[in-house]
Design a protein around this motif. Structure first.
Motif: not given
Length: 81
Positions: A44, A47-48, A52-55, A57-58, A77, A80-81
Motif C-alpha cells: 500500500s 502504491y501510494l 496510485d491512491g486507489q490501489t 486503498l485496496y 487506509k 490512501a483516502l
C-alpha cells in the motif's frame, strides 16, 4: 526466496524509490503468505508513493481485514483516502 526475504527486498526498493520493483517483491511475498498483514501495508505504501491512491486503498483495506487491531493498517487506509 521466502516471503520474508521478498519483503526485505521490497523494503530496499521502496527506500530507493523503485516503486514498481517494491510492488513486485511485496506481491510475491503476498503470494507466498497471504495472511501477513505487513505485506499488504508495505505494498500500500509503495502504491501510494507511486501516486496510485486507489490501489493503495485496496491494499490498506486488505491489511485491516487481516489484522484489524493493527493501527498502522488504519493509518495506511487514511493516507490512501
Amino acid at each position: 526466496m521466502s516471503a520474508a526475504e521478498f519483503k526485505d527486498q521490497g523494503n530496499k526498493h521502496l527506500k530507493a524509490e523503485e516503486f514498481d520493483k517494491a510492488i513486485e517483491c511485496y506481491t510475491k511475498a503476498i503470494e507466498l503468505n497471504p495472511n501477513e498483514h505487513t505485506y499488504y501495508s508495505n505494498r500500500s505504501a509503495a502504491y501510494l508513493s507511486k501516486g496510485d491512491g486507489q490501489t493503495a486503498l485496496y491494499d490498506a483495506i486488505k491489511c485491516v481485514d487481516v489484522k484489524p487491531d493493527w493501527p498502522k493498517g488504519h493509518a495506511r487506509k487514511g493516507a490512501a483516502l
